[in-house]
Design an enzyme around this catalytic site. Sequence first.
Site, PDB file in Angstrom:
ATOM      1  N   ARG A 211       5.086  12.166  -3.434  1.00 49.60           N
ATOM      2  CA  ARG A 211       5.027  12.739  -2.087  1.00 49.60           C
ATOM      3  C   ARG A 211       6.254  12.259  -1.297  1.00 49.60           C
ATOM      4  NH1 ARG A 211       0.956  14.644  -3.908  1.00 49.60           N
ATOM      5  NH2 ARG A 211      -1.222  14.541  -3.252  1.00 49.60           N
TER       6      ARG A 211
ATOM      7  N   ASN B 298       8.133  -5.555  -1.337  1.00 47.32           N
ATOM      8  CA  ASN B 298       8.095  -4.495  -0.334  1.00 47.32           C
ATOM      9  C   ASN B 298       6.651  -4.476   0.170  1.00 47.32           C
ATOM     10  OD1 ASN B 298       7.955  -2.257   1.252  1.00 47.32           O
ATOM     11  ND2 ASN B 298       9.041  -0.895  -0.174  1.00 47.32           N
TER      12      ASN B 298
ATOM     13  N   ARG C  52      13.204   4.650  12.312  1.00 49.24           N
ATOM     14  CA  ARG C  52      11.923   5.351  12.321  1.00 49.24           C
ATOM     15  C   ARG C  52      11.114   4.942  13.561  1.00 49.24           C
ATOM     16  NH1 ARG C  52       9.279   5.020   6.502  1.00 49.24           N
ATOM     17  NH2 ARG C  52       8.074   6.739   7.415  1.00 49.24           N
TER      18      ARG C  52
ATOM     19  N   ALA D 161       3.269  -0.976   4.562  1.00 46.09           N
ATOM     20  CA  ALA D 161       2.723  -1.002   5.930  1.00 46.09           C
ATOM     21  C   ALA D 161       2.282  -2.403   6.347  1.00 46.09           C
ATOM     22  CB  ALA D 161       1.558  -0.023   6.047  1.00 46.09           C
TER      23      ALA D 161
ATOM     24  N   GLU E 190      12.892  -9.313   1.066  1.00 42.30           N
ATOM     25  CA  GLU E 190      12.058  -8.209   1.578  1.00 42.30           C
ATOM     26  C   GLU E 190      12.840  -6.905   1.395  1.00 42.30           C
ATOM     27  OE1 GLU E 190      11.372  -8.739   5.766  1.00 42.30           O
ATOM     28  OE2 GLU E 190      10.474  -6.752   6.028  1.00 42.30           O
TER      29      GLU E 190
ATOM     30  N   PRO F 179       0.786  -1.233   0.000  1.00 39.93           N
ATOM     31  CA  PRO F 179       0.000   0.000   0.000  1.00 39.93           C
ATOM     32  C   PRO F 179       0.822   1.290   0.000  1.00 39.93           C
ATOM     33  CG  PRO F 179      -0.199  -1.147   2.107  1.00 39.93           C
ATOM     34  CD  PRO F 179       0.487  -2.081   1.166  1.00 39.93           C
ATOM     35  N   ASN F 180       0.352   2.217  -0.798  1.00 37.65           N
ATOM     36  CA  ASN F 180       0.898   3.579  -0.912  1.00 37.65           C
ATOM     37  C   ASN F 180       2.204   3.678  -1.688  1.00 37.65           C
ATOM     38  OD1 ASN F 180      -1.212   4.993   0.590  1.00 37.65           O
ATOM     39  ND2 ASN F 180      -0.412   3.873   2.358  1.00 37.65           N
TER      40      ASN F 180
ATOM     41  N   HIS G 298      12.898  -2.640   1.853  1.00 35.41           N
ATOM     42  CA  HIS G 298      12.344  -1.387   2.380  1.00 35.41           C
ATOM     43  C   HIS G 298      13.201  -0.234   1.897  1.00 35.41           C
ATOM     44  CE1 HIS G 298       9.398  -3.427   4.690  1.00 35.41           C
ATOM     45  NE2 HIS G 298      10.338  -4.235   5.143  1.00 35.41           N
TER      46      HIS G 298
ATOM     47  N   TYR H 138      11.382   8.757   0.746  1.00 33.39           N
ATOM     48  CA  TYR H 138      11.290   7.651  -0.221  1.00 33.39           C
ATOM     49  C   TYR H 138      11.971   7.928  -1.572  1.00 33.39           C
ATOM     50  CZ  TYR H 138       7.882   5.956   3.152  1.00 33.39           C
ATOM     51  OH  TYR H 138       7.274   5.524   4.302  1.00 33.39           O
TER      52      TYR H 138
HETATM   53  O1  CA2 Z   1      10.532   2.003   3.599  1.00 29.76           O
HETATM   54  C1  CA2 Z   1       9.705   1.297   3.028  1.00 29.76           C
HETATM   55  O2  CA2 Z   1       9.871   0.842   1.900  1.00 29.76           O
HETATM   56  C2  CA2 Z   1       8.374   1.001   3.723  1.00 29.76           C
HETATM   57  O3  CA2 Z   1       7.992  -0.332   3.380  1.00 29.76           O
HETATM   58  C3  CA2 Z   1       7.385   2.013   3.145  1.00 29.76           C
HETATM   59  C4  CA2 Z   1       6.013   1.939   3.810  1.00 29.76           C
HETATM   60  C5  CA2 Z   1       6.120   1.983   5.322  1.00 29.76           C
HETATM   61  O4  CA2 Z   1       4.835   1.770   5.910  1.00 29.76           O
HETATM   62  C6  CA2 Z   1       7.093   0.930   5.860  1.00 29.76           C
HETATM   63  O5  CA2 Z   1       7.177   1.090   7.241  1.00 29.76           O
HETATM   64  C7  CA2 Z   1       8.452   1.104   5.224  1.00 29.76           C
HETATM   65  C8  CA2 Z   1       5.150   3.134   3.364  1.00 29.76           C
HETATM   66  C9  CA2 Z   1       5.044   3.298   1.900  1.00 29.76           C
HETATM   67  C10 CA2 Z   1       4.458   4.641   1.632  1.00 29.76           C
HETATM   68  O6  CA2 Z   1       4.974   5.076   0.412  1.00 29.76           O
HETATM   69  C11 CA2 Z   1       4.851   6.406   0.126  1.00 29.76           C
HETATM   70  C12 CA2 Z   1       5.609   6.850  -0.924  1.00 29.76           C
HETATM   71  C13 CA2 Z   1       5.584   8.170  -1.251  1.00 29.76           C
HETATM   72  C14 CA2 Z   1       4.770   9.037  -0.554  1.00 29.76           C
HETATM   73  C15 CA2 Z   1       4.010   8.592   0.487  1.00 29.76           C
HETATM   74  C16 CA2 Z   1       4.038   7.259   0.822  1.00 29.76           C
END
Ligand code: CA2
Length: 148
Positions: free
Chosen positions: A18, A75, A108, A78, A99, A10-11, A101, A23
């Site tokens: 963003r 990946n 974090r 969340a 996996e 997700p996301n 990240h 990221y």
């Molecule tokens: O660091 C990572 O790759 C995570 O898997 C990213 C997840 C987060 O919940 C994990 O703890 C770590 C969140 C992805 C959200 O991606 C976005 C990308 C751009 C803007 C907003 C969110």
Amino acid sequence: MAKILLLNGPNINMLGKREPGIYGDLTLETIEQQCIAQGEAVGIDVTCLQSNAEFVLIEAIQQAPEADVEYIVINPAAFTHTSVAIRDALLSVSIPFVEVHISNVHARETFRHHSYFSDIASGVIVGLGPAGYHYAMQTAIAHIQKDN
Ligand code: CA2
């Protein structure tokens, strides 16, 4: 042709749009194209799927053996910190996976420190930015080339 399945949770579709400070500024489309090209260069097919829905990721994992997927790069985003269901799906298919990240989850919030996947993964790549996908692909390709 050997296959690698690249899954994003997700996301991740928001990459490059963003929060570039956390990221990076590459979009998911760019990362996926780079991974596909990396596979193509060695004759390996890379299938990419991003979903915000847990069941879609689970169904892709369940179908992976029939699709002759030999390695998974994931990946879980969340879902890393919540999903026993995706963990069970990965255990049920017995396909090796890495996996990834993008951010350093250990630097974090505390809730990001635990993963439902790390103990059953072949390896974990954390905090190296989008390049983490490239390293995960290298690992997957090396595994497939060793086996075939
Ligand atoms: O660091 C990572 O790759 C995570 O898997 C990213 C997840 C987060 O919940 C994990 O703890 C770590 C969140 C992805 C959200 O991606 C976005 C990308 C751009 C803007 C907003 C969110």
